[in-house]
Design a protein around this motif. Structure first.
Motif, mmCIF file in Angstrom:
data_model
loop_
_atom_site.group_PDB
_atom_site.id
_atom_site.type_symbol
_atom_site.label_atom_id
_atom_site.label_comp_id
_atom_site.label_asym_id
_atom_site.label_seq_id
_atom_site.Cartn_x
_atom_site.Cartn_y
_atom_site.Cartn_z
ATOM 1 N N MET A 33 0.839 -1.199 0.000
ATOM 2 C CA MET A 33 0.000 0.000 0.000
ATOM 3 C C MET A 33 0.878 1.255 0.000
ATOM 4 S SD MET A 33 -2.967 1.140 2.734
ATOM 5 C CE MET A 33 -3.880 -0.361 2.503
ATOM 6 N N ALA A 34 1.948 1.240 0.784
ATOM 7 C CA ALA A 34 2.871 2.380 0.823
ATOM 8 C C ALA A 34 3.550 2.569 -0.529
ATOM 9 C CB ALA A 34 3.911 2.181 1.927
ATOM 10 N N HIS A 35 3.916 1.476 -1.187
ATOM 11 C CA HIS A 35 4.532 1.572 -2.519
ATOM 12 C C HIS A 35 3.568 2.213 -3.512
ATOM 13 C CE1 HIS A 35 5.541 0.009 -6.574
ATOM 14 N NE2 HIS A 35 6.721 0.486 -6.219
ATOM 15 N N LYS A 36 2.331 1.782 -3.488
ATOM 16 C CA LYS A 36 1.320 2.355 -4.390
ATOM 17 C C LYS A 36 1.145 3.853 -4.115
ATOM 18 C CE LYS A 36 -3.426 1.750 -5.907
ATOM 19 N NZ LYS A 36 -4.674 1.011 -5.775
ATOM 20 N N PHE A 37 1.096 4.235 -2.839
ATOM 21 C CA PHE A 37 0.995 5.643 -2.463
ATOM 22 C C PHE A 37 2.207 6.418 -2.995
ATOM 23 C CE2 PHE A 37 2.533 8.854 0.572
ATOM 24 C CZ PHE A 37 1.534 9.805 0.413
ATOM 25 N N TRP A 38 3.424 5.908 -2.730
ATOM 26 C CA TRP A 38 4.660 6.574 -3.162
ATOM 27 C C TRP A 38 4.682 6.739 -4.679
ATOM 28 C CZ3 TRP A 38 8.504 4.274 -6.215
ATOM 29 C CH2 TRP A 38 9.668 5.037 -6.367
ATOM 30 N N ARG A 39 4.369 5.671 -5.402
ATOM 31 C CA ARG A 39 4.441 5.733 -6.870
ATOM 32 C C ARG A 39 3.370 6.670 -7.427
ATOM 33 N NH1 ARG A 39 8.528 6.027 -9.554
ATOM 34 N NH2 ARG A 39 7.454 7.962 -9.786
ATOM 35 N N GLY A 40 2.277 6.864 -6.727
ATOM 36 C CA GLY A 40 1.213 7.750 -7.178
ATOM 37 C C GLY A 40 1.500 9.230 -6.970
ATOM 38 N N LEU A 41 2.607 9.555 -6.310
ATOM 39 C CA LEU A 41 2.915 10.958 -6.032
ATOM 40 C C LEU A 41 3.375 11.738 -7.251
ATOM 41 C CD1 LEU A 41 4.709 10.569 -2.590
ATOM 42 C CD2 LEU A 41 2.424 11.513 -3.008
ATOM 43 N N THR A 42 4.041 11.082 -8.191
ATOM 44 C CA THR A 42 4.536 11.746 -9.397
ATOM 45 C C THR A 42 4.742 10.699 -10.485
ATOM 46 O OG1 THR A 42 6.125 13.425 -10.160
ATOM 47 C CG2 THR A 42 7.018 11.599 -8.911
ATOM 48 N N PRO A 43 4.574 11.091 -11.765
ATOM 49 C CA PRO A 43 4.749 10.112 -12.846
ATOM 50 C C PRO A 43 6.207 9.646 -12.983
ATOM 51 C CG PRO A 43 3.745 12.167 -13.655
ATOM 52 C CD PRO A 43 4.139 12.396 -12.236
ATOM 53 N N GLU A 44 6.365 8.374 -13.370
ATOM 54 C CA GLU A 44 7.700 7.846 -13.660
ATOM 55 C C GLU A 44 8.245 8.556 -14.892
ATOM 56 O OE1 GLU A 44 8.625 3.622 -13.011
ATOM 57 O OE2 GLU A 44 6.448 3.382 -12.862
ATOM 58 N N PRO A 45 9.538 8.703 -15.080
ATOM 59 C CA PRO A 45 10.615 8.145 -14.275
ATOM 60 C C PRO A 45 11.053 9.060 -13.134
ATOM 61 C CG PRO A 45 11.570 9.147 -16.204
ATOM 62 C CD PRO A 45 10.066 9.334 -16.298
ATOM 63 N N ASP A 46 10.405 10.211 -12.976
ATOM 64 C CA ASP A 46 10.801 11.129 -11.906
ATOM 65 C C ASP A 46 10.565 10.502 -10.542
ATOM 66 O OD1 ASP A 46 11.510 13.107 -13.691
ATOM 67 O OD2 ASP A 46 9.640 14.225 -13.478
ATOM 68 N N LEU A 47 11.409 10.894 -9.592
ATOM 69 C CA LEU A 47 11.188 10.510 -8.203
ATOM 70 C C LEU A 47 10.283 11.537 -7.544
ATOM 71 C CD1 LEU A 47 14.801 9.508 -7.079
ATOM 72 C CD2 LEU A 47 12.881 7.986 -7.601
ATOM 73 N N PRO A 48 9.399 11.102 -6.660
ATOM 74 C CA PRO A 48 8.594 12.064 -5.917
ATOM 75 C C PRO A 48 9.474 12.903 -4.994
ATOM 76 C CG PRO A 48 7.725 9.829 -5.672
ATOM 77 C CD PRO A 48 9.061 9.721 -6.339
ATOM 78 N N ALA A 49 9.001 14.095 -4.691
ATOM 79 C CA ALA A 49 9.681 14.969 -3.729
ATOM 80 C C ALA A 49 8.884 14.979 -2.429
ATOM 81 C CB ALA A 49 9.785 16.392 -4.281
ATOM 82 N N ARG A 50 9.530 15.348 -1.361
ATOM 83 C CA ARG A 50 8.845 15.467 -0.074
ATOM 84 C C ARG A 50 7.695 16.466 -0.182
ATOM 85 N NH1 ARG A 50 5.927 16.096 3.483
ATOM 86 N NH2 ARG A 50 6.304 16.197 5.712
ATOM 87 N N SER A 51 7.873 17.477 -1.003
ATOM 88 C CA SER A 51 6.838 18.503 -1.170
ATOM 89 C C SER A 51 5.595 17.992 -1.898
ATOM 90 C CB SER A 51 7.420 19.713 -1.908
ATOM 91 O OG SER A 51 7.851 19.327 -3.201
ATOM 92 N N ASP A 52 5.648 16.794 -2.440
ATOM 93 C CA ASP A 52 4.497 16.233 -3.157
ATOM 94 C C ASP A 52 3.385 15.748 -2.227
ATOM 95 O OD1 ASP A 52 5.526 16.655 -5.718
ATOM 96 O OD2 ASP A 52 6.629 14.756 -5.677
#
Length: 176
Positions: A33-52
């Protein structure tokens, strides 16, 4: 999916970390569930930022188990981590609250170094990792957990924060 490479961690028989694939986690695991949340923060290939996201965006089921660490880069190339947030259930599980402290303040022995080594790998690779692990506990020798570590990057490339979750393995088994 190929098995991730096993790191050469120094650890006691009760404190361990075996890298696994996402598919090796129980289907209804909070780590998934945490992985799905993390990956949903920003489109690939970018990494999400804390500000997301802010803490109120984290799904309620996983929030008590998450942790957030700031990456601290030393001049000699070594890394350390300052705990910025530790979920209440994780604090209860490990028996102390490390918020505001550096990991090297309490992960000082070779047997505990493997915890930082797993964070180092995520910082250097810029991709999440998943673990079956035994983590230290204030009263018990160790607690068996499923662990997910997710990179965050202000510039979308250079990891400067770590979002993680450690779910006691008995919780995941209860959901199956």
């Amino acid at each position: 999916m190929a098995r991730p490479e096993q790191p050469a961690f120094s650890k006691s028989p009760f404190l361990f970390a075996d890298r696994i694939a996402l598919e090796d986690l129980p289907e209804r695991s909070l780590v998934r569930m945490a992985h799905k949340f993390w990956r949903g923060l920003t489109p690939e290939p970018d990494l999400p930022a804390r500000s997301d996201f802010d803490a109120s965006d984290v799904p309620r089921k996983i929030m008590p188990w998450v942790f957030l660490h700031e990456v601290v880069r030393h001049d000699d190339g070594t890394l350390d981590y300052r705990c910025k947030l530790m979920g209440t259930s994780t604090v209860a599980m490990i028996g102390f609250d490390p918020t505001g402290r550096m990991n090297t303040e309490f992960f000082t022995t070779p047997a505990l170094r493997y915890l930082n080594d797993s964070l180092d790998a995520v910082v250097r690779q810029g991709s999440p990792s998943f673990w079956k692990a035994g983590v230290p506990h204030a009263r018990l020798e160790a607690v068996a957990v499923w662990r997910g570590i997710f990179p965050l990057a202000s510039d979308r490339k250079t990891v400067d924060m770590i979002l993680g979750i450690g779910e006691p393995r008995y919780l995941a088994q209860d959901k199956e």
